[in-house]
Design an enzyme around this catalytic site. Structure first.
Site, short mmCIF file in Angstrom:
data_model
loop_
_atom_site.label_atom_id
_atom_site.label_comp_id
_atom_site.label_asym_id
_atom_site.label_seq_id
_atom_site.Cartn_x
_atom_site.Cartn_y
_atom_site.Cartn_z
CG HIS A 1 -1.92 -1.10 1.22
ND1 HIS A 1 -3.05 -1.06 0.44
CD2 HIS A 1 -1.95 -2.28 1.88
CE1 HIS A 1 -3.74 -2.17 0.63
NE2 HIS A 1 -3.09 -2.93 1.50
CB CYS B 1 -3.68 3.40 -2.50
SG CYS B 1 -3.22 1.72 -2.09
#
Length: 110
Positions: A22, A34
């Site tokens: 992430h 993201c």
């Protein structure tokens, strides 16, 4: 950090890619890095599935931020072009001054 590994064979044809991690640019649900990478990757997978006859294998784990995508045969010209487009978008994010420390794209020959 999001790490994207793109795999090419000796003929420089794409054979697949992995994404992992992430960005941690912002809290979950607010992370624009993201979201951008996810949109590019998911659009690629959907486009190859719906717009080409390429056979693929796709595994994902949303919690881990992991996607494994492989072509089962030599990818078509259209699939190569779609993957080029995704890579272009990800490289633009990676090359930006503000977001480059949240994403890493590497290429490996297999």
């Amino acid at each position: 950090m999001i790490q994207i590994t793109v795999y090419k064979n000796k003929k420089h044809e794409y054979v697949g890619f992995d994404t992992e991690g992430h960005a941690d640019f912002s809290e979950s649900g607010q992370d624009i890095v993201c979201a951008a990478v996810s949109a590019l990757v998911i659009n690629l997978v959907n486009s190859i599935e719906r717009l080409t006859s390429d056979r693929t294998c796709f595994v994902s784990d949303e919690k881990e931020g992991k996607i494994e995508f492989r072509f089962l045969d030599v990818p078509s010209h259209d699939a190569q072009l779609l993957l080029d487009s995704m890579i272009l978008g990800i490289e633009e994010i990676e090359d930006s001054d503000e977001y480059h420390s949240y994403i890493d794209i590497i290429f490996k020959e297999v």
